[in-house]
Enzyme design. Structure first.
Site, mmCIF file in Angstrom:
data_model
loop_
_atom_site.group_PDB
_atom_site.id
_atom_site.type_symbol
_atom_site.label_atom_id
_atom_site.label_comp_id
_atom_site.label_asym_id
_atom_site.label_seq_id
_atom_site.Cartn_x
_atom_site.Cartn_y
_atom_site.Cartn_z
ATOM 1 N N GLU A 17 -8.237 -12.088 6.861
ATOM 2 C CA GLU A 17 -7.207 -11.536 7.542
ATOM 3 C C GLU A 17 -7.959 -11.125 8.945
ATOM 4 O O GLU A 17 -7.556 -11.887 9.913
ATOM 5 C CB GLU A 17 -6.825 -10.282 7.165
ATOM 6 C CG GLU A 17 -5.577 -9.559 7.638
ATOM 7 C CD GLU A 17 -5.490 -8.040 6.920
ATOM 8 O OE1 GLU A 17 -6.321 -7.564 6.036
ATOM 9 O OE2 GLU A 17 -4.744 -7.317 7.264
ATOM 10 N N ASP A 39 2.967 -5.530 2.611
ATOM 11 C CA ASP A 39 1.639 -4.964 2.728
ATOM 12 C C ASP A 39 1.873 -3.419 3.066
ATOM 13 O O ASP A 39 1.384 -2.489 2.400
ATOM 14 C CB ASP A 39 0.865 -5.476 4.181
ATOM 15 C CG ASP A 39 -0.457 -5.167 4.255
ATOM 16 O OD1 ASP A 39 -1.081 -4.715 3.130
ATOM 17 O OD2 ASP A 39 -1.059 -5.278 5.357
ATOM 18 N N ASP A 86 0.002 4.188 0.798
ATOM 19 C CA ASP A 86 -0.091 5.075 1.784
ATOM 20 C C ASP A 86 0.355 4.527 3.223
ATOM 21 O O ASP A 86 0.229 5.150 4.298
ATOM 22 C CB ASP A 86 -1.431 5.528 1.974
ATOM 23 C CG ASP A 86 -2.501 4.448 1.907
ATOM 24 O OD1 ASP A 86 -2.123 3.533 1.895
ATOM 25 O OD2 ASP A 86 -3.720 4.678 2.025
ATOM 26 N N HIS A 113 0.710 -1.098 0.022
ATOM 27 C CA HIS A 113 -0.017 -0.007 0.085
ATOM 28 C C HIS A 113 0.936 1.319 -0.025
ATOM 29 O O HIS A 113 1.713 1.366 0.678
ATOM 30 C CB HIS A 113 -1.034 -0.112 1.243
ATOM 31 C CG HIS A 113 -1.882 -1.037 1.170
ATOM 32 N ND1 HIS A 113 -3.237 -0.808 0.799
ATOM 33 C CD2 HIS A 113 -1.962 -2.524 1.637
ATOM 34 C CE1 HIS A 113 -3.974 -2.079 1.240
ATOM 35 N NE2 HIS A 113 -3.094 -2.906 1.498
HETATM 36 ZN ZN ZN Z 1 -3.237 -4.920 2.351
#
Ligand code: ZN
Length: 339
Positions: free
Chosen positions: A194, A272, A17, A15
């Protein structure tokens, strides 16, 4: 790093951000010290749950509201990927979160696409973009996001994703957007399994029908879900250290990645969020080697599977395979790789 630092790598789940380095934050917030950066832009190792982790990204998103800041942050991530020897990446973010200072959704996506295109010319990396809708979005917001994926498909957007608070919101509002993606041949992935269990993966597979699942690690709780992943050839974008940070597992030793691998599930290793999780792939590979005894052949297999499930053409995949295999010095993976 026992050689992992120099090996070529593929990353499908990172990601934008969640990956702001101290250097870029210092440029956007002059005067910030390292301790404050650590507190506001990284997890510090552990969050109570996924929701708390997502809230940590708010500080970064606030800083990413202008073309200039989006350019800086995109370049910052590209340089981190290049340093980690990533040869192919699919970077993701939710464009509708960047409209607070007057940018249009199209300007947001165009800015990031243009910077990735420049990076592809100037560095030994190919990076594409996945646009994310978010769990709490309305059907209209989700549709607006998938239409951005369609509008920018020739400018670097290669896919569509559903992200954010899995436990807090159902997937109903996103059915139409994923149906639109299917009709228009836009490749899809979705975060599931998750914060919620195997049932969430089953529902996501049935209702949204993505080619890949973000995380999906809790599929391990149900043999039938594992069977569905195998039968449908769905790829899991696994982010081991991120799952420790969001308390999906207590420690990396408890992570099901090795079990999933041994059961034949197609999977890749990803960060991630490079800042939030505070990890790069070289370090992640090193930890998997120490804990599960994984060798280079395992990582070669994961990277070949990442290429096989990347949202790019067969021709591009072929080029990446050659690059990857050259980097591994003629090593063969420990499994017969499907094409
Ligand atoms: Zn993710």
């Amino acid at each position: 790093m026992k050689g992992f630092a120099t090996l070529p790598k593929v990353e499908l789940h990172v990601h934008l951000d969640c990956s702001l380095s101290f250097e870029v934050v210092k440029r956007l917030l002059p005067g910030i010290d390292f301790a404050t950066y650590k507190k506001q832009f990284t997890s510090g190792g552990k969050c109570t749950n996924l929701k708390a982790y997502i809230e940590l990204a708010i500080s970064a998103i606030k800083l990413m509201q202008t073309k200039e800041s989006l350019i800086l942050v995109t370049n910052d991530l590209v340089m981190q990927l290049v340093d980690d020897q990533v040869i192919y990446a699919e970077v993701r973010f939710a464009p509708l979160q960047h409209l607070e200072q007057g940018l249009s959704p199209e300007e947001v996506v165009a800015t990031v696409c243009e910077e990735l295109a420049k990076a592809n010319q100037n560095h030994r990396i190919k990076a594409n973009l996945i646009v994310c809708t978010l769990r709490h979005y309305s059907e209209e917001e989700s549709m607006a996001t998938v239409k951005l994926a369609e509008a920018f498909r020739n400018q670097g957007v290669v896919g569509f994703d559903l992200a954010a608070d899995e436990a807090g919101y159902p997937i109903d509002a996103h059915r139409a957007a994923f149906a639109f993606a299917k009709e228009n041949n836009i490749p899809c992935t979705a975060h599931a399994g998750e914060a919620c269990g195997a049932e969430s993966v089953r529902e996501t597979l049935q209702v949204l029908r993505p080619q890949r699942i973000g995380h999906g690690v809790r599929s391990i709780e149900d043999k039938k879900v594992i069977q569905a992943l195998l039968t449908q050839d769905v790829h899991l974008e696994i982010c081991p250290s991120s799952n420790v940070v969001t308390s999906v597992v207590d420690t990396l030793k408890d992570h099901p990645v090795d079990q999933l691998y041994r059961q034949g599930v197609s999977l890749s290793i990803n960060t991630d969020g490079r800042a939030l999780v505070d990890v790069d792939l070289a370090h992640e590979y090193e930890q998997l080697m120490q804990i599960f005894g994984w060798e280079k052949a395992h990582f070669l297999q994961c990277n070949l599977e990442a290429i096989r499930h990347a949202f790019i053409s067969e021709l591009e995949k072929e080029g990446l395979r050659e690059q990857l295999l050259a980097g591994y010095g003629g090593l063969t993976s420990d499994k017969k790789v499907r094409k």
